[in-house]
Design a protein around this motif. Structure first.
Motif, PDB file in Angstrom:
ATOM      1  N   PHE A  71       0.855  -1.184   0.000  1.00 45.60           N
ATOM      2  CA  PHE A  71       0.000   0.000   0.000  1.00 45.60           C
ATOM      3  C   PHE A  71       0.890   1.231   0.000  1.00 45.60           C
ATOM      4  CE2 PHE A  71       0.972  -1.026   4.347  1.00 45.60           C
ATOM      5  CZ  PHE A  71       1.019   0.173   5.051  1.00 45.60           C
ATOM      6  N   ASN A  73      -4.494  -8.861   5.773  1.00 45.52           N
ATOM      7  CA  ASN A  73      -5.057  -7.508   5.837  1.00 45.52           C
ATOM      8  C   ASN A  73      -6.107  -7.357   6.941  1.00 45.52           C
ATOM      9  OD1 ASN A  73      -3.531  -6.707   3.546  1.00 45.52           O
ATOM     10  ND2 ASN A  73      -5.097  -7.555   2.189  1.00 45.52           N
ATOM     11  N   ILE A 114      -4.505   2.077  -1.123  1.00 39.09           N
ATOM     12  CA  ILE A 114      -4.163   0.757  -1.631  1.00 39.09           C
ATOM     13  C   ILE A 114      -3.242   0.884  -2.846  1.00 39.09           C
ATOM     14  CG2 ILE A 114      -6.339  -0.266  -0.872  1.00 39.09           C
ATOM     15  CD1 ILE A 114      -7.178  -0.243  -3.879  1.00 39.09           C
TER      16      ILE A 114
END
Length: 415
Positions: free
Chosen positions: A103, A330, A409
């Motif tokens: 990210f 995540n 992201i």
């Protein structure tokens, strides 16, 4: 049925011609990619970008554009959680192994000048007066009945000398609103630079355009902790790490062990009771309150002040059992999931954290409005600068010690 040699010859020519045509479309022997998709569909053979025949449009794409102030954080496996002694005995962030996808994160905290820019554009746009007023930081966070902090109340946000100090007095809700505005502002600028025009009312640029950035947002707690620890600098023999880190830099000490800066503190924090900066003539961290957002050396990901200066909001709702109830890819906690309970009399299911919809059955001091904030601040002792420590506050509250930075992201990536 008898087939002649001429039949097979004709068929071979057709197949060969088709293969040659496909090879030409795909640039020789190379396979199609997102950046080089070829001229025709590999599924149908129909041409891309054939406007005369209403063909499917495939816009040019050279990879995700670089967003202002963002640093790339390469994802991977990490052990997150607190390595410090659990002085509060909460046991709410015990070590666990997770993987975090790549990210982007702001290299600095959002500063006063960035927030003033935001207020300016809200003021000159079609936003209502109510929207503008709701975006104002709470400067009264500096007020103390037993301290003369009055100059910070009036000057900290707007005086030019504080331009590149982190904005404070901003709630979790306000930080999210800023991220939404920033997404629109950056994408509109990118569209303008590329010669495209889109309506400014909704700020939506088609994802297929190839020029749009994903949304700016607050980082998840796992992302923030992963980025702060920055273990990319501890690699050994490819698959191993030589050590963990108590702080976002190597070693277990708070002072710089190298070069001309040897002995100087590596973050802005409270050294002890009543000691915010050291003595005149030899100030150890140079700041009684917040400091310049580029003041101290960045960590191995290139991020400044991931310990000290201000604590930072993250996306997650606070749950003491986040370390136990989590996905190992995540991970995030963002609602009352897994907090269900039932009314013994009616059997009705509800969330015990849902104060608004279930005021009578509310049984928890932790609500979906309690948000996590990470990292130590200028007013905290060194314990809180360890990335694994965590605290929480109501999402509408603000203090003089909490700021934020944005994340994004990395689209089109599988790592």
């Amino acid at each position: 049925m008898k087939r002649t040699a001429s039949f097979f010859k004709s068929a071979l020519l057709v197949v060969s011609g088709s293969m040659l045509l496909t090879s030409c479309f795909m640039g020789g022997s190379s396979r199609p990619t997102s950046v080089h998709p070829g001229a025709v569909s590999t599924a149908t053979g129909l041409a891309y970008n054939d406007e005369d025949n209403n063909g499917f449009m495939v816009n040019p794409y050279a990879g995700q554009p670089e967003g202002p102030n963002l640093r790339f954080i390469e994802g991977g496996r990490a052990v997150i959680g607190s390595y410090e002694e659990d002085v509060l005995k909460r046991r709410d962030n015990i070590e666990r192994t997770v993987s975090v996808a790549s990210f982007y994160m702001d290299e600095t905290e959002i500063a006063n000048i960035h927030w003033l820019e935001y207020l300016h554009y809200l003021n000159v746009s079609d936003s209502s007066r109510e929207v503008y007023m709701s975006a104002l930081p709470d400067t009264s966070v500096w007020v103390s009945r037993l301290a003369y902090n009055d100059p910070y109340v009036d000057h900290y946000l707007r005086y030019p000398g504080f331009r590149y100090f982190p904005v404070v007095g901003v709630s979790w809700v306000q930080a999210n609103n800023y991220a939404e505005w920033r997404t629109r502002a950056v994408n509109m600028k990118m569209a303008e630079d590329s010669g495209e025009e889109y309506a400014e009312t909704d700020g939506r640029i088609p994802l297929e355009s190839g020029i749009v950035l994903p949304n700016y947002r607050l980082p998840s707690e796992a992302e923030w902790e992963y980025a702060a620890t920055a273990l990319i600098g501890t690699q050994w023999l490819d698959e191993n790490q030589t050590h963990q880190r108590v702080y976002p830099w190597d070693g277990h000490a708070l002072r710089n062990p190298y070069g001309k800066e040897m002995g100087y503190f590596l973050a802005n924090f409270k050294r002890g009771r009543g000691d915010y900066a050291g003595i005149a003539g030899k100030l150890n961290d140079g700041a009684l309150i917040t400091s310049y957002i580029y003041e101290f050396p960045p960590n191995d990901f290139g991020l400044y002040n991931m310990a000290g200066n201000v604590s930072e909001w993250v996306l997650d709702v606070y749950r003491p059992m986040s370390f136990q109830d989590f996905d190992d890819l995540n991970p995030i906690r963002r609602d009352g999931y897994m907090d269900e309970t039932r009314n013994a009399a009616t059997g009705e299911q509800y969330y015990n954290s849902d104060r608004e919809n279930n005021p009578e059955g509310f049984t928890s001091l932790i609500t979906d409005e309690a948000r996590v904030y990470k990292g130590g601040s200028w007013k905290d002792v060194a314990y809180w600068m360890s990335p694994g420590t965590r605290r929480y506050l109501d999402q509408d509250s603000s203090t003089a010690t909490i700021g934020f930075r944005c994340a994004m992201i990395r689209a089109g990536s599988n790592y």
